[in-house]
Scaffold this motif. Structure first.
Motif, PDB file in Angstrom:
ATOM      1  N   UNK A  29       0.843  -1.195   0.000  1.00  9.78           N
ATOM      2  CA  UNK A  29       0.000   0.000   0.000  1.00  9.78           C
ATOM      3  C   UNK A  29       0.878   1.244   0.000  1.00  9.78           C
ATOM      4  N   UNK A  30       0.836   2.026  -1.084  1.00 10.29           N
ATOM      5  CA  UNK A  30       1.688   3.204  -1.223  1.00 10.29           C
ATOM      6  C   UNK A  30       1.370   4.268  -0.181  1.00 10.29           C
ATOM      7  N   UNK A  31       0.084   4.441   0.136  1.00 14.93           N
ATOM      8  CA  UNK A  31      -0.297   5.465   1.113  1.00 14.93           C
ATOM      9  C   UNK A  31       0.244   5.128   2.497  1.00 14.93           C
ATOM     10  N   UNK A  32       0.081   3.874   2.900  1.00 13.14           N
ATOM     11  CA  UNK A  32       0.592   3.444   4.202  1.00 13.14           C
ATOM     12  C   UNK A  32       2.109   3.543   4.243  1.00 13.14           C
ATOM     13  N   UNK A  33       2.750   3.159   3.145  1.00  9.87           N
ATOM     14  CA  UNK A  33       4.211   3.223   3.085  1.00  9.87           C
ATOM     15  C   UNK A  33       4.687   4.661   3.225  1.00  9.87           C
ATOM     16  N   UNK A  34       3.986   5.602   2.584  1.00  6.87           N
ATOM     17  CA  UNK A  34       4.370   7.011   2.667  1.00  6.87           C
ATOM     18  C   UNK A  34       4.170   7.543   4.081  1.00  6.87           C
ATOM     19  N   UNK A  35       3.065   7.168   4.731  1.00  9.08           N
ATOM     20  CA  UNK A  35       2.820   7.614   6.101  1.00  9.08           C
ATOM     21  C   UNK A  35       3.881   7.056   7.055  1.00  9.08           C
ATOM     22  N   UNK A  36       4.308   5.820   6.817  1.00  6.94           N
ATOM     23  CA  UNK A  36       5.353   5.220   7.647  1.00  6.94           C
ATOM     24  C   UNK A  36       6.656   6.004   7.491  1.00  6.94           C
ATOM     25  N   UNK A  37       6.987   6.367   6.250  1.00 11.68           N
ATOM     26  CA  UNK A  37       8.195   7.157   6.004  1.00 11.68           C
ATOM     27  C   UNK A  37       8.108   8.512   6.686  1.00 11.68           C
ATOM     28  N   UNK A  38       6.896   9.105   6.698  1.00  7.54           N
ATOM     29  CA  UNK A  38       6.726  10.394   7.365  1.00  7.54           C
ATOM     30  C   UNK A  38       6.965  10.258   8.874  1.00  7.54           C
ATOM     31  N   UNK A  63       9.143   9.203  23.158  1.00  6.94           N
ATOM     32  CA  UNK A  63       7.966   8.654  23.810  1.00  6.94           C
ATOM     33  C   UNK A  63       6.752   9.540  23.599  1.00  6.94           C
ATOM     34  N   UNK A  64       6.947  10.855  23.635  1.00  6.64           N
ATOM     35  CA  UNK A  64       5.819  11.771  23.426  1.00  6.64           C
ATOM     36  C   UNK A  64       5.263  11.615  22.026  1.00  6.64           C
ATOM     37  N   UNK A  65       6.173  11.490  21.062  1.00  9.24           N
ATOM     38  CA  UNK A  65       5.724  11.320  19.688  1.00  9.24           C
ATOM     39  C   UNK A  65       4.965  10.011  19.522  1.00  9.24           C
ATOM     40  N   UNK A  66       5.500   8.955  20.108  1.00  5.53           N
ATOM     41  CA  UNK A  66       4.881   7.663  19.920  1.00  5.53           C
ATOM     42  C   UNK A  66       3.577   7.531  20.696  1.00  5.53           C
ATOM     43  N   UNK A  67       3.410   8.270  21.776  1.00  7.43           N
ATOM     44  CA  UNK A  67       2.150   8.213  22.508  1.00  7.43           C
ATOM     45  C   UNK A  67       1.012   8.722  21.633  1.00  7.43           C
ATOM     46  N   UNK A  68       1.330   9.687  20.782  1.00  2.64           N
ATOM     47  CA  UNK A  68       0.329  10.171  19.838  1.00  2.64           C
ATOM     48  C   UNK A  68       0.007   9.085  18.808  1.00  2.64           C
ATOM     49  N   UNK A  69       1.051   8.388  18.390  1.00  2.00           N
ATOM     50  CA  UNK A  69       0.820   7.319  17.430  1.00  2.00           C
ATOM     51  C   UNK A  69      -0.026   6.217  18.045  1.00  2.00           C
ATOM     52  N   UNK A  70       0.167   5.958  19.350  1.00  2.14           N
ATOM     53  CA  UNK A  70      -0.590   4.918  20.032  1.00  2.14           C
ATOM     54  C   UNK A  70      -2.083   5.229  20.045  1.00  2.14           C
ATOM     55  N   UNK A  71      -2.434   6.487  19.957  1.00  2.35           N
ATOM     56  CA  UNK A  71      -3.843   6.878  19.946  1.00  2.35           C
ATOM     57  C   UNK A  71      -4.450   6.750  18.556  1.00  2.35           C
ATOM     58  N   UNK A  72      -3.665   6.159  17.638  1.00  2.50           N
ATOM     59  CA  UNK A  72      -4.145   5.877  16.279  1.00  2.50           C
ATOM     60  C   UNK A  72      -4.583   7.155  15.585  1.00  2.50           C
ATOM     61  N   UNK A  73      -3.662   8.104  15.523  1.00  2.00           N
ATOM     62  CA  UNK A  73      -3.964   9.364  14.852  1.00  2.00           C
ATOM     63  C   UNK A  73      -4.189   9.136  13.369  1.00  2.00           C
ATOM     64  N   UNK A  74      -5.044   9.926  12.810  1.00  2.00           N
ATOM     65  CA  UNK A  74      -5.288   9.859  11.392  1.00  2.00           C
ATOM     66  C   UNK A  74      -4.198  10.604  10.644  1.00  2.00           C
ATOM     67  N   UNK A  75      -4.187  10.426   9.328  1.00  2.00           N
ATOM     68  CA  UNK A  75      -3.112  10.998   8.533  1.00  2.00           C
ATOM     69  C   UNK A  75      -3.057  12.520   8.679  1.00  2.00           C
ATOM     70  N   UNK A  76      -4.202  13.157   8.803  1.00  7.92           N
ATOM     71  CA  UNK A  76      -4.221  14.611   8.950  1.00  7.92           C
ATOM     72  C   UNK A  76      -3.474  15.027  10.190  1.00  7.92           C
ATOM     73  N   UNK A  77      -3.655  14.274  11.274  1.00 11.29           N
ATOM     74  CA  UNK A  77      -2.979  14.603  12.525  1.00 11.29           C
ATOM     75  C   UNK A  77      -1.470  14.368  12.410  1.00 11.29           C
TER      76      UNK A  77
END
Length: 322
Positions: A29-38, A63-77
């Motif tokens: 999935x190109x979109x997921x791959x791009x978000x992972x790179x971001x 840890x602060x950055x990843x805590x946001x990721x743990x909340x399953x932020x959408x791409x806009x966030x």
């Protein structure tokens, strides 16, 4: 489930096989791959922010950055976080970071390459758990997943490495002229492509330094030994490396170095150029201690107090020593 895998990847909790599976999934999935790179860019940027012991504000830890990721932020966030991180970097005068990710097939690993801004240092955790401290204007390139029989990184600049022991997979730091190979150890490599100087200091374990041009030129080091390039040849000598304090606290403590060596370091850290009117000054021996976050004029004032030399600031990037 994908977000949980991302979290584990960035915290170094995935096995080598799980990493391979993750990158195979990203290829679908190109979109997921791009978000992972971001997100990798965000993590890389977090490593460039000053540490608390530098007494600078604006640090944003992993840890602060990843805590946001743990909340399953959408791409806009995610894009909002990127904008915030870039803004924070601007506020603390980080001038440049280069990091790109190449996905060219599920069988080929992606690569990360980071160049440290002038006047900064970066702490990285590599895929095998090894750590690297990079000095100003240094570039390191490494794969997201090491191969099953080797761990290889490419360095242009200066790096202090603490390598996770793995007898089945030697760890190699490739530089322009020499390779430094280890199994598990602490060592420092100085190898800027813009400088003729090459040096490796060993603190623990064993390392082997070999020439890319001459396969027979090999030097093995034991703890408290170093190898330096002298008149085109690798020369082994005793070492009393004190750079760990610099890596961890940003304090550079130099003992009995020539003015020429110190000026070379300052040129790399601050992206400036020195003109020395009297060549005999370059061999003067000096000692001192300062923070890498100090202004260049503050440092010059401190090390010139012994009346060894005087200086004149010609422009923002040019200083004359006389």
């Amino acid at each position: 489930m994908m977000n949980e895998k991302w979290d584990k990847y960035f915290f170094g909790e995935l096995t080598e096989e799980e990493k391979r599976e993750l990158f195979q999934e990203l290829e679908k999935d190109e979109t997921t791959k791009r978000e992972f790179a971001e997100m990798q860019n965000i993590v890389g940027l977090s490593g460039l922010l000053p540490r608390e012991d530098d007494s600078l504000k604006g640090e944003r830890n992993l840890e602060a950055l990843m805590s946001r990721q743990e909340k399953k932020l959408k791409r806009k966030r995610v894009f909002q976080i990127i904008r915030y991180a870039v803004s924070a970097a601007a506020m603390i005068a980080l001038t440049w970071m280069l990091a790109w990710y190449m996905f060219v097939g599920s069988e080929t690993p992606s690569f990360t390459e980071i160049t440290v801004p002038k006047g900064q240092r970066v702490h990285l955790i590599l895929p095998d758990g090894s750590e690297a401290w990079l000095s100003s204007l240094s570039t390191l390139k490494w794969p997201s997943v090491f191969s099953s029989d080797a761990r290889t990184v490419e360095l242009n600049g200066e790096g202090f490495f603490t390598v996770t022991k793995d007898a089945s997979r030697p760890f190699t730091v490739q530089t322009k002229k020499y390779d430094v190979r280890v199994l598990g150890t602490e060592f420092n490599v100085y190898a800027y492509s813009s400088s003729e100087k090459f040096e490796t200091d060993l603190l623990s374990g064993k390392v082997r330094v070999s020439s890319n041009d001459d396969p027979e030129e090999i030097v093995n080091l034991l703890p408290n030994e170093k190898v330096s390039l002298v008149d085109g040849k690798l020369i082994k000598s005793s070492s009393s490396f004190g750079g760990k304090q610099y890596r961890e606290q940003g304090i550079y403590d130099f003992e009995e170095l020539t003015l020429g060596e110190v000026l070379e370091r300052l040129e790399q850290w601050y992206d400036i150029s020195f003109t020395v009117d009297d060549p005999s000054l370059m061999s003067k021996i000096i000692s001192g201690k300062f923070r890498q976050s100090d202004q260049i004029e503050t440092i010059l004032k401190a090390i010139s107090r012994a009346d060894l030399f005087k200086y004149k600031i010609v422009s923002q990037r040019e200083i004359t020593i006389y």
